[in-house]
Design a protein around this motif. Structure first.
Motif, PDB file in Angstrom:
ATOM      1  N   LYS A 282     -12.309   6.065  -3.915  1.00  0.00           N
ATOM      2  CA  LYS A 282     -11.185   6.206  -4.839  1.00  0.00           C
ATOM      3  C   LYS A 282     -10.813   4.875  -5.484  1.00  0.00           C
ATOM      4  CE  LYS A 282     -10.201  10.624  -4.364  1.00  0.00           C
ATOM      5  NZ  LYS A 282     -10.261  11.584  -5.516  1.00  0.00           N
ATOM      6  N   ALA A 283     -10.847   3.797  -4.711  1.00  0.00           N
ATOM      7  CA  ALA A 283     -10.381   2.511  -5.229  1.00  0.00           C
ATOM      8  C   ALA A 283     -11.441   1.802  -6.060  1.00  0.00           C
ATOM      9  CB  ALA A 283      -9.947   1.611  -4.070  1.00  0.00           C
ATOM     10  N   ILE A 284     -12.690   1.768  -5.585  1.00  0.00           N
ATOM     11  CA  ILE A 284     -13.730   0.965  -6.230  1.00  0.00           C
ATOM     12  C   ILE A 284     -14.482   1.756  -7.284  1.00  0.00           C
ATOM     13  CG2 ILE A 284     -15.767  -0.463  -5.837  1.00  0.00           C
ATOM     14  CD1 ILE A 284     -13.146  -1.544  -4.648  1.00  0.00           C
TER      15      ILE A 284
ATOM     16  N   PRO B 199     -12.178   6.215   5.550  1.00  0.00           N
ATOM     17  CA  PRO B 199     -12.418   4.890   4.976  1.00  0.00           C
ATOM     18  C   PRO B 199     -13.371   4.918   3.783  1.00  0.00           C
ATOM     19  CG  PRO B 199     -12.465   4.773   7.361  1.00  0.00           C
ATOM     20  CD  PRO B 199     -12.419   6.222   7.000  1.00  0.00           C
ATOM     21  N   MET B 200     -14.402   5.760   3.843  1.00  0.00           N
ATOM     22  CA  MET B 200     -15.309   5.876   2.706  1.00  0.00           C
ATOM     23  C   MET B 200     -14.596   6.476   1.497  1.00  0.00           C
ATOM     24  SD  MET B 200     -18.345   4.659   3.248  1.00  0.00           S
ATOM     25  CE  MET B 200     -19.234   5.473   1.941  1.00  0.00           C
ATOM     26  N   LEU B 201     -13.673   7.395   1.729  1.00  0.00           N
ATOM     27  CA  LEU B 201     -12.928   7.979   0.626  1.00  0.00           C
ATOM     28  C   LEU B 201     -11.999   6.950  -0.018  1.00  0.00           C
ATOM     29  CD1 LEU B 201     -12.435  10.613  -0.923  1.00  0.00           C
ATOM     30  CD2 LEU B 201     -10.606  11.147   0.702  1.00  0.00           C
TER      31      LEU B 201
ATOM     32  N   VAL C  30       0.836  -1.203   0.000  1.00  0.00           N
ATOM     33  CA  VAL C  30       0.000   0.000   0.000  1.00  0.00           C
ATOM     34  C   VAL C  30       0.867   1.248   0.000  1.00  0.00           C
ATOM     35  CG1 VAL C  30      -1.667   1.323   1.357  1.00  0.00           C
ATOM     36  CG2 VAL C  30      -1.969  -1.135   1.090  1.00  0.00           C
ATOM     37  N   ALA C  31       1.873   1.269   0.864  1.00  0.00           N
ATOM     38  CA  ALA C  31       2.772   2.426   0.904  1.00  0.00           C
ATOM     39  C   ALA C  31       3.531   2.581  -0.406  1.00  0.00           C
ATOM     40  CB  ALA C  31       3.746   2.285   2.072  1.00  0.00           C
TER      41      ALA C  31
ATOM     42  N   ASP D 193      -8.860   4.888  -8.835  1.00  0.00           N
ATOM     43  CA  ASP D 193      -7.664   5.709  -8.620  1.00  0.00           C
ATOM     44  C   ASP D 193      -6.898   5.095  -7.445  1.00  0.00           C
ATOM     45  OD1 ASP D 193      -5.729   7.609  -8.472  1.00  0.00           O
ATOM     46  OD2 ASP D 193      -7.079   9.321  -8.172  1.00  0.00           O
ATOM     47  N   TYR D 194      -6.136   4.060  -7.728  1.00  0.00           N
ATOM     48  CA  TYR D 194      -5.481   3.303  -6.664  1.00  0.00           C
ATOM     49  C   TYR D 194      -4.381   4.088  -5.961  1.00  0.00           C
ATOM     50  CZ  TYR D 194      -8.076  -0.565  -8.668  1.00  0.00           C
ATOM     51  OH  TYR D 194      -9.079  -1.370  -9.118  1.00  0.00           O
ATOM     52  N   PRO D 195      -3.552   4.884  -6.654  1.00  0.00           N
ATOM     53  CA  PRO D 195      -2.565   5.681  -5.907  1.00  0.00           C
ATOM     54  C   PRO D 195      -3.208   6.626  -4.896  1.00  0.00           C
ATOM     55  CG  PRO D 195      -1.967   5.574  -8.212  1.00  0.00           C
ATOM     56  CD  PRO D 195      -3.330   4.997  -8.109  1.00  0.00           C
ATOM     57  N   ALA D 196      -4.290   7.301  -5.294  1.00  0.00           N
ATOM     58  CA  ALA D 196      -4.965   8.201  -4.356  1.00  0.00           C
ATOM     59  C   ALA D 196      -5.588   7.429  -3.203  1.00  0.00           C
ATOM     60  CB  ALA D 196      -6.037   9.008  -5.091  1.00  0.00           C
ATOM     61  N   ALA D 197      -6.170   6.269  -3.492  1.00  0.00           N
ATOM     62  CA  ALA D 197      -6.742   5.447  -2.424  1.00  0.00           C
ATOM     63  C   ALA D 197      -5.671   5.009  -1.440  1.00  0.00           C
ATOM     64  CB  ALA D 197      -7.451   4.231  -3.024  1.00  0.00           C
ATOM     65  N   CYS D 198      -4.509   4.655  -1.942  1.00  0.00           N
ATOM     66  CA  CYS D 198      -3.412   4.238  -1.058  1.00  0.00           C
ATOM     67  C   CYS D 198      -2.881   5.402  -0.242  1.00  0.00           C
ATOM     68  CB  CYS D 198      -2.299   3.604  -1.879  1.00  0.00           C
ATOM     69  SG  CYS D 198      -2.726   2.004  -2.612  1.00  0.00           S
ATOM     70  N   VAL D 199      -2.869   6.592  -0.811  1.00  0.00           N
ATOM     71  CA  VAL D 199      -2.436   7.772  -0.058  1.00  0.00           C
ATOM     72  C   VAL D 199      -3.374   8.008   1.133  1.00  0.00           C
ATOM     73  CG1 VAL D 199      -2.221  10.282  -0.132  1.00  0.00           C
ATOM     74  CG2 VAL D 199      -1.259   8.897  -1.973  1.00  0.00           C
TER      75      VAL D 199
END
Length: 311
Positions: A274-276, A268-270, A65-66, A280-286
């Motif tokens: 972002k992911a689903i 958590p909702m954000l 994730v990081a 936008d997986y990079p933003a979700a991981c951030v």
């Protein structure tokens, strides 16, 4: 008469003296070397399997994730995803909503949990022990179940609105707060209050009732007894329960999702959005990294506070 006794004593002591004599070196050599004790493994060897499992199933996913949080879609390694997320209005609103909901729910749980624990522990009433045992069972309930129960009671088509519309003939009932931040706050307080009550009840069971009886005999009022006798003993339990509730509220996802509060977006909702929804997986991981950092920081603060208050 004396000489036989002496001779008898000398003959009786002779075998003992022979037994006390050291064995000859030749006999020791015939017996062979003594067996060595089995070698023991160093303690760190026993710690390797659990540490390996922890790293494989927990630390490695966190590392991924990081890592993904610094891998923008354009390729390479960059902190641009962090800059984009921190500059977005959605992230700032989600962070503010998460913090005030978590703090508000924690304060509500501390006040309500302390009051209910006082009643259960020190006010005798029929069924008090059953209520205390039910709290342990309540801790095993999933959070969405409590939210679903609140929807049945206070939802748009719930029981309370149904009774109101049947009695007044109005097209809809007045209870429309579950889809607002106040509904989320009510659901979190309802669900997380037992997590404060459980350590409080354990702490109250250790209080010497003689102190309370002496204070009452001296004319102290119940409020003064609670403030001077009970509250100091309950501070470690309050710190433990409150910090646990705060961390859990920061990471709560099911309650916000099941209330259907469209205007309420937490961290958590954000991450979910972002992911689903946006992929936008990079933003979700951030956002996930920020959420983890806040949780770990609060846990460290909890350890410092609990050490000072003696928890």
């Amino acid at each position: 008469m004396g000489s036989p006794a002496v001779r008898h004593g000398s003959t009786a002591s002779a075998p003992r003296a022979q037994r006390d004599r050291p064995e000859p070196r030749g006999r020791q050599a015939q017996q062979g070397p003594q067996p060595r004790p089995p070698r023991r493994l160093p303690p760190f060897v026993w710690a390797l399997p659990p540490v390996a499992l922890l790293g494989l199933f927990f630390l490695y996913p966190l590392f991924l994730v990081a890592q993904q949080s610094v891998r923008p879609d354009t390729g390479g390694t960059s902190l641009q995803p962090y800059s984009d997320v921190f500059a977005s209005e959605a992230f700032r609103e989600a962070l503010g909503t998460t913090v005030w909901l978590a703090v508000g729910a924690t304060v509500g749980c501390l006040v309500l949990g302390f009051t209910l624990a006082l009643v259960i522990a020190f006010v005798p009433f029929p069924g008090g022990k059953a209520v205390a045992k039910f709290i342990d069972v309540f801790l095993s309930f999933p959070s969405f179940l409590i939210t679903l129960a609140l929807l049945f009671v206070y939802g748009t088509k719930g029981m309370a609105n149904g009774v109101w519309t049947d009695a007044t003939g109005a097209p809809e009932g007045p209870f429309q707060f579950l889809t607002t931040p106040w509904g989320v706050l009510l659901a979190e307080i309802t669900y997380f209050t037992p997590f404060v009550m459980r350590p409080l009840l354990a702490a109250f069971s250790q209080i010497d009732t003689a102190q309370i009886e002496v204070a009452a005999s001296l004319g102290a009022r119940p409020a003064r007894i609670v403030r001077r006798v009970i509250l100091p003993e309950a501070l470690p339990a309050l710190a433990a329960g409150g910090s646990l509730v705060l961390v859990m509220c920061l990471n709560e996802f099911g309650i916000v999702l099941f209330t259907g509060a469209k205007g309420v977006t937490t961290l958590p909702m954000l991450v979910y959005s972002k992911a689903i929804l946006e992929s936008d997986y990079p933003a979700a991981c951030v956002v996930a990294v920020v959420n983890i950092a806040i949780s770990v920081g609060l846990y460290g603060l909890y350890r410092v506070v609990s050490r000072r208050v003696g928890a």
